[in-house]
Write a protein that holds these residues in place. Structure first.
Motif, PDB file in Angstrom:
ATOM      1  N   GLU A 145       0.700  -1.283  -0.238  1.00 45.90           N
ATOM      2  CA  GLU A 145       0.001   0.024  -0.220  1.00 45.90           C
ATOM      3  C   GLU A 145       1.087   1.250   0.035  1.00 45.90           C
ATOM      4  O   GLU A 145       1.983   1.262   0.210  1.00 45.90           O
ATOM      5  CB  GLU A 145      -0.932   0.023   1.331  1.00 45.90           C
ATOM      6  N   ASP A 146       0.294   2.278  -0.352  1.00 47.71           N
ATOM      7  CA  ASP A 146       1.029   3.506  -0.487  1.00 47.71           C
ATOM      8  C   ASP A 146       0.049   4.721  -0.207  1.00 47.71           C
ATOM      9  O   ASP A 146      -1.247   4.636  -0.590  1.00 47.71           O
ATOM     10  CB  ASP A 146       1.833   3.961  -1.803  1.00 47.71           C
ATOM     11  N   VAL A 147       0.424   5.791   0.571  1.00 44.16           N
ATOM     12  CA  VAL A 147      -0.592   6.984   1.011  1.00 44.16           C
ATOM     13  C   VAL A 147      -0.131   8.049   0.051  1.00 44.16           C
ATOM     14  O   VAL A 147       1.028   8.340   0.076  1.00 44.16           O
ATOM     15  CB  VAL A 147      -0.400   7.368   2.560  1.00 44.16           C
ATOM     16  N   LEU A 148      -1.016   8.488  -0.745  1.00 48.85           N
ATOM     17  CA  LEU A 148      -0.964   9.620  -1.537  1.00 48.85           C
ATOM     18  C   LEU A 148      -1.230  10.907  -0.992  1.00 48.85           C
ATOM     19  O   LEU A 148      -2.241  11.451  -1.180  1.00 48.85           O
ATOM     20  CB  LEU A 148      -1.660   9.397  -2.989  1.00 48.85           C
ATOM     21  N   GLU A 149      -0.080  11.532  -0.323  1.00 48.84           N
ATOM     22  CA  GLU A 149      -0.270  12.964   0.344  1.00 48.84           C
ATOM     23  C   GLU A 149      -0.783  13.849  -0.598  1.00 48.84           C
ATOM     24  O   GLU A 149      -1.507  14.854  -0.169  1.00 48.84           O
ATOM     25  CB  GLU A 149       1.095  13.133   1.013  1.00 48.84           C
ATOM     26  N   PHE A 186      -2.617  13.620  -3.123  1.00 48.42           N
ATOM     27  CA  PHE A 186      -3.741  13.065  -3.738  1.00 48.42           C
ATOM     28  C   PHE A 186      -4.789  13.199  -2.455  1.00 48.42           C
ATOM     29  O   PHE A 186      -5.473  11.986  -2.379  1.00 48.42           O
ATOM     30  CB  PHE A 186      -3.900  12.189  -4.454  1.00 48.42           C
ATOM     31  N   GLY A 187      -4.796  14.005  -1.591  1.00 50.02           N
ATOM     32  CA  GLY A 187      -5.661  13.882  -0.471  1.00 50.02           C
ATOM     33  C   GLY A 187      -5.632  12.770   0.676  1.00 50.02           C
ATOM     34  O   GLY A 187      -6.463  12.600   1.425  1.00 50.02           O
ATOM     35  N   GLY A 188      -4.307  12.319   0.547  1.00 49.95           N
ATOM     36  CA  GLY A 188      -4.100  11.199   1.537  1.00 49.95           C
ATOM     37  C   GLY A 188      -4.833   9.714   1.396  1.00 49.95           C
ATOM     38  O   GLY A 188      -4.690   8.967   2.280  1.00 49.95           O
ATOM     39  N   ILE A 189      -5.378   9.686   0.014  1.00 51.57           N
ATOM     40  CA  ILE A 189      -5.962   8.374  -0.283  1.00 51.57           C
ATOM     41  C   ILE A 189      -4.897   7.399  -0.286  1.00 51.57           C
ATOM     42  O   ILE A 189      -3.798   7.609  -0.667  1.00 51.57           O
ATOM     43  CB  ILE A 189      -6.504   8.658  -1.735  1.00 51.57           C
ATOM     44  N   THR A 190      -5.205   6.230   0.313  1.00 50.65           N
ATOM     45  CA  THR A 190      -4.535   5.041   0.348  1.00 50.65           C
ATOM     46  C   THR A 190      -4.560   4.144  -0.922  1.00 50.65           C
ATOM     47  O   THR A 190      -5.821   3.949  -1.322  1.00 50.65           O
ATOM     48  CB  THR A 190      -4.551   4.124   1.731  1.00 50.65           C
ATOM     49  N   GLU A 191      -3.619   3.945  -1.497  1.00 49.95           N
ATOM     50  CA  GLU A 191      -3.645   3.146  -2.690  1.00 49.95           C
ATOM     51  C   GLU A 191      -3.039   1.639  -2.471  1.00 49.95           C
ATOM     52  O   GLU A 191      -2.301   1.609  -1.340  1.00 49.95           O
ATOM     53  CB  GLU A 191      -2.588   3.296  -3.851  1.00 49.95           C
ATOM     54  N   ALA A 192      -3.812   0.614  -3.198  1.00 54.12           N
ATOM     55  CA  ALA A 192      -3.252  -0.847  -2.855  1.00 54.12           C
ATOM     56  C   ALA A 192      -2.897  -1.377  -4.184  1.00 54.12           C
ATOM     57  O   ALA A 192      -3.352  -0.985  -5.142  1.00 54.12           O
ATOM     58  CB  ALA A 192      -4.401  -1.624  -2.173  1.00 54.12           C
ATOM     59  N   ARG A 193      -1.852  -2.025  -4.014  1.00 57.24           N
ATOM     60  CA  ARG A 193      -1.276  -2.669  -5.422  1.00 57.24           C
ATOM     61  C   ARG A 193      -1.927  -3.937  -5.740  1.00 57.24           C
ATOM     62  O   ARG A 193      -2.097  -4.911  -4.842  1.00 57.24           O
ATOM     63  CB  ARG A 193       0.195  -2.803  -5.447  1.00 57.24           C
ATOM     64  N   MET A 194      -2.370  -4.234  -6.909  1.00 61.44           N
ATOM     65  CA  MET A 194      -3.144  -5.428  -7.251  1.00 61.44           C
ATOM     66  C   MET A 194      -2.001  -5.956  -8.318  1.00 61.44           C
ATOM     67  O   MET A 194      -1.469  -5.324  -9.257  1.00 61.44           O
ATOM     68  CB  MET A 194      -4.417  -5.209  -8.092  1.00 61.44           C
ATOM     69  N   VAL A 195      -1.733  -7.474  -8.245  1.00 62.46           N
ATOM     70  CA  VAL A 195      -0.770  -7.872  -9.424  1.00 62.46           C
ATOM     71  C   VAL A 195      -1.570  -9.184 -10.052  1.00 62.46           C
ATOM     72  O   VAL A 195      -2.567  -9.709  -9.674  1.00 62.46           O
ATOM     73  CB  VAL A 195       0.612  -8.663  -8.815  1.00 62.46           C
ATOM     74  N   ARG A 196      -1.134  -9.465 -11.319  1.00 64.90           N
ATOM     75  CA  ARG A 196      -1.500 -10.476 -12.057  1.00 64.90           C
ATOM     76  C   ARG A 196      -0.418 -11.356 -12.609  1.00 64.90           C
ATOM     77  O   ARG A 196       0.461 -10.951 -12.979  1.00 64.90           O
ATOM     78  CB  ARG A 196      -2.340  -9.819 -13.215  1.00 64.90           C
TER      79      ARG A 196
END
Length: 169
Positions: free
Chosen positions: A152-156, A158-168
């Motif tokens: 995960e990563d917090v986008l400071e 971008f409003g502090g939204i937390t992103e999650a990585r998805m993989v295939r």
């Protein structure tokens, strides 16, 4: 009635409509996570700069190895997607990167999102980043073989939204 779509590369003449669409899609996808003050003229201007760069001639393109497509319905740009080689060398082992996929909310479920996805991301190993609090998008990506990998990563900025990585794989 299902609308008819055209899929094509973005053109310099699309810059304004893509910038406006980009911010509209952010509002539709993240409006419950971001304050209204996030959606400023500066955000729109940053999208204009981005799309001017992304529609520049190939010799000036800042991101070689990227495929970008837009979806049009009735002559209006209603979505866009981009994918290709990872921009971060540390993620190269994960495969191709879906860097963006946005579709106007009133076209969700129309098949345009899947067509855009297919147009920019080949089969095989790939990864993407998605807002942690975006269950609709995560379900779409799961249908396309992606799973959350726990990163995960917090986008400071971008409003502090937390992103999650998805993989295939």
């Amino acid at each position: 009635m299902v609308p008819s779509f055209t899929f094509r590369p973005p053109l310099p003449s699309d810059v304004e409509s893509l910038a406006v669409l980009h911010v509209r899609c952010w509002r539709e996808a993240y409006g419950h996570l971001l304050p209204e003050e996030f959606f400023t003229e500066e955000r729109l201007e940053s999208r204009r700069r981005l799309w001017a760069m992304l529609t520049a001639p190939p010799s000036e393109a800042p991101q070689p190895g990227q495929t970008i497509r837009v979806a049009e319905a009735a002559g209006e740009v209603v979505g866009f997607a981009g994918g290709g080689a990872p921009l971060d060398p540390e993620e190269a082992s994960l495969g191709q990167n879906l860097s963006m996929l946005y579709l106007r909310q009133d076209f969700h479920g129309s098949g345009a999102g899947q067509a855009l996805f297919d147009a920019v991301l080949p089969s095989g190993p790939a990864f993407l980043w998605v807002a942690q609090d975006n269950p609709r998008a995560q379900a779409f990506y799961r249908r396309n073989g992606f799973v959350l990998d726990g990163v995960e990563d917090v986008l400071e900025d971008f409003g502090g939204i937390t992103e999650a990585r998805m993989v295939r794989r």
